[in-house]
Design an enzyme around this catalytic site. Structure first.
Site, short mmCIF file in Angstrom:
data_model
loop_
_atom_site.label_atom_id
_atom_site.label_comp_id
_atom_site.label_asym_id
_atom_site.label_seq_id
_atom_site.Cartn_x
_atom_site.Cartn_y
_atom_site.Cartn_z
N CYS A 73 -31.20 9.43 47.65
CA CYS A 73 -31.13 8.08 48.24
C CYS A 73 -30.95 8.11 49.76
CB CYS A 73 -30.00 7.28 47.59
SG CYS A 73 -30.24 7.07 45.82
N HIS B 108 -28.75 1.23 52.47
CA HIS B 108 -29.35 1.64 51.19
C HIS B 108 -28.87 0.66 50.13
CE1 HIS B 108 -30.47 3.70 47.64
NE2 HIS B 108 -29.26 4.13 47.34
N ASN C 194 -32.23 -0.23 42.74
CA ASN C 194 -32.03 0.96 43.56
C ASN C 194 -33.31 1.80 43.56
OD1 ASN C 194 -31.32 3.40 44.72
ND2 ASN C 194 -29.38 3.59 43.61
O1 UT7 Z 1 -27.92 5.33 45.13
C1 UT7 Z 1 -27.27 6.51 44.95
C2 UT7 Z 1 -25.82 6.33 44.89
N1 UT7 Z 1 -25.44 5.62 43.71
C3 UT7 Z 1 -24.48 4.74 43.79
O2 UT7 Z 1 -24.00 4.47 44.84
C4 UT7 Z 1 -24.00 4.12 42.51
C5 UT7 Z 1 -22.50 4.05 42.54
N2 UT7 Z 1 -21.93 3.50 41.34
C6 UT7 Z 1 -22.07 2.21 40.98
O3 UT7 Z 1 -22.80 1.47 41.58
C7 UT7 Z 1 -21.23 1.70 39.84
O4 UT7 Z 1 -20.26 2.68 39.50
C8 UT7 Z 1 -22.05 1.32 38.57
C9 UT7 Z 1 -22.85 0.05 38.82
C10 UT7 Z 1 -22.97 2.45 38.21
C11 UT7 Z 1 -21.11 1.05 37.41
O5 UT7 Z 1 -20.14 0.07 37.74
P1 UT7 Z 1 -18.59 0.32 37.46
O6 UT7 Z 1 -17.88 -0.91 37.80
O7 UT7 Z 1 -18.21 1.58 38.19
O8 UT7 Z 1 -18.55 0.53 35.90
P2 UT7 Z 1 -18.08 1.81 35.06
O9 UT7 Z 1 -19.06 2.93 35.21
O10 UT7 Z 1 -16.65 2.07 35.40
O11 UT7 Z 1 -18.18 1.23 33.58
C12 UT7 Z 1 -17.35 0.16 33.14
C13 UT7 Z 1 -17.68 -0.13 31.70
C14 UT7 Z 1 -17.68 1.13 30.82
O12 UT7 Z 1 -17.11 0.78 29.60
P3 UT7 Z 1 -15.57 1.18 29.28
O13 UT7 Z 1 -15.51 2.68 29.37
O14 UT7 Z 1 -14.76 0.50 30.35
O15 UT7 Z 1 -15.36 0.64 27.90
C15 UT7 Z 1 -19.13 1.43 30.61
O16 UT7 Z 1 -19.40 2.10 29.41
O17 UT7 Z 1 -19.01 -0.68 31.57
C16 UT7 Z 1 -19.75 0.05 30.59
N3 UT7 Z 1 -21.16 0.03 30.97
C17 UT7 Z 1 -21.98 -0.99 30.67
N4 UT7 Z 1 -21.77 -2.14 30.00
C18 UT7 Z 1 -22.83 -2.98 29.89
C19 UT7 Z 1 -21.83 0.97 31.67
N5 UT7 Z 1 -23.12 0.55 31.82
C20 UT7 Z 1 -23.22 -0.65 31.22
C21 UT7 Z 1 -24.28 -1.56 31.07
N6 UT7 Z 1 -24.05 -2.71 30.41
N7 UT7 Z 1 -25.53 -1.33 31.59
#
Ligand code: UT7
Length: 325
Positions: free
Chosen positions: A114, A252, A282
């Site tokens: 990225c 980005h 993204n």
């Molecule tokens: O471009 C390169 C660099 N990349 C980035 O900068 C990405 C950085 N990360 C992020 O943008 C965020 O961490 C995400 C958007 C990927 C995820 O958001 P988050 O607030 O960090 O969520 P999380 O990974 O902590 O997940 C929270 C919950 C989990 O469930 P539990 O364990 O709390 O029960 C996940 O399993 O959300 C669940 N989850 C989803 N639920 C519905 C994960 N993906 C999904 C989904 N739909 N698509």
């Protein structure tokens, strides 16, 4: 008089097919509400099966060449930032060079995921400053949909396809200090000990295929917020610029919450930030030149304005550039 690299044209390309959050709700266990709240994404463009990164790069490049009012014969360098090349080799850049009809000159791909476009811009800037090239086509192009595991809801809702391009030219224009047009500084970093946080499950010399994206989203998010805050502070300090002197933040597009956090650190209102994540998702190395081109074409970004460009991605890599457009 010192040589500076100035951006003289921008272009972009987005595939025809739009995949909405509602479409994804039918594919994996997710909701429009979750995707919107956690990432800011509402829809994204997905390339056709037979549409390659090279095809998208060429389409974006044609627009940039037209905008710069030059001919392909005027280009003596092509640098493509991509993680999703048409083939393992040769590079996408040589395909772009040949298909556009650019004369022999330097042509290669840069792979910093990225952060790829910022790396490519920095490399091109240095070639121009040292006199090794006069006019470089710098492209960010990705078919991230080809790396996505479409059963993995944690990544398939985030990544998307597209391409953006700029023409970078040597200039000896008058103008002192920060008022001069061109790239004022570039800042590149990587911390390879963090490479496992965002990677593919395979590659040519391990599994023999490209693999799928694996991401520890929460961890990457934390580092993204910190690294972006640090790097924008570094850009301001190195150039002795105050936040209020920045006309546009062109970040980005990985997550609206990361973008908002960086803007907040700069004390910048969101109407000075170019945001495309809602419509583009993204697109990795393509996201910055796509955002830049959109804001140039709709008249938000005007010649002479000061742009702060920043990105962070797999590696982990991160980088920034300060550019007087
Ligand atoms: O471009 C390169 C660099 N990349 C980035 O900068 C990405 C950085 N990360 C992020 O943008 C965020 O961490 C995400 C958007 C990927 C995820 O958001 P988050 O607030 O960090 O969520 P999380 O990974 O902590 O997940 C929270 C919950 C989990 O469930 P539990 O364990 O709390 O029960 C996940 O399993 O959300 C669940 N989850 C989803 N639920 C519905 C994960 N993906 C999904 C989904 N739909 N698509």
């Amino acid at each position: 008089m010192t040589v500076k690299s100035i951006i003289t044209g921008t272009g972009s390309y987005l595939p025809e097919k739009i995949l909405t959050n509602a479409d994804l709700e039918k594919m994996v266990d997710t909701t429009d509400e979750w995707i919107t709240q956690r990432s800011g994404i509402k829809s994204r463009h997905i390339a056709a099966e037979d549409e390659t990164t090279g095809d998208m790069a060429i389409a974006a490049a044609r627009q940039a060449i037209e905008a710069a009012n030059i001919n392909p014969e005027d280009i003596d360098g092509v640098i493509v930032a991509t993680t999703t090349p048409d083939r393992t080799f040769p590079s996408v850049a040589v395909k772009v060079q040949a298909e556009l009809g650019c004369p022999p000159g330097l042509a290669f791909d840069v792979q910093a995921v990225c952060t790829g476009f910022v790396y490519a811009l920095s490399v091109a800037d240095n070639f121009i400053k040292t006199g090794q090239a006069q006019r470089i086509l710098v492209i960010g192009a990705e078919k991230m949909s080809s790396l996505v595991d479409w059963k993995d809801r944690t990544t398939c809702v985030l990544f998307a396809d597209g391409a953006g391009a700029v023409i970078l030219e040597a200039s000896e224009e008058e103008g002192a200090g920060i008022d001069a047009r061109g790239i004022h500084s570039t800042h590149l970093y990587a911390n390879g000990t963090q490479r496992g946080m965002l990677q593919t499950s395979g590659g040519p010399s391990t599994t023999g295929d490209a693999g799928h994206i694996e991401m520890q989203g929460r961890e990457v998010f934390k580092y993204a917020v910190t690294y972006m805050a640090d790097i924008v502070a570094e850009v301001l300090a190195v150039n002795q610029v105050k936040p209020e002197e920045i006309d546009w933040l062109v970040p980005h597009q990985a997550n609206i919450r990361i973008i908002e956090s960086t803007a907040q650190k700069l004390d910048m209102p969101m109407d000075k930030v170019v945001v495309t994540i809602d419509k583009h998702g993204n697109t990795s190395a393509a996201s910055i030149p796509l955002a830049l081109d959109e804001a140039v074409r709709d008249g938000r970004i005007q010649p002479g304005q000061l742009l702060l460009i920043e990105a962070m991605g797999g590696g982990l890599t991160w980088g920034a550039a300060l550019v007087r457009f």
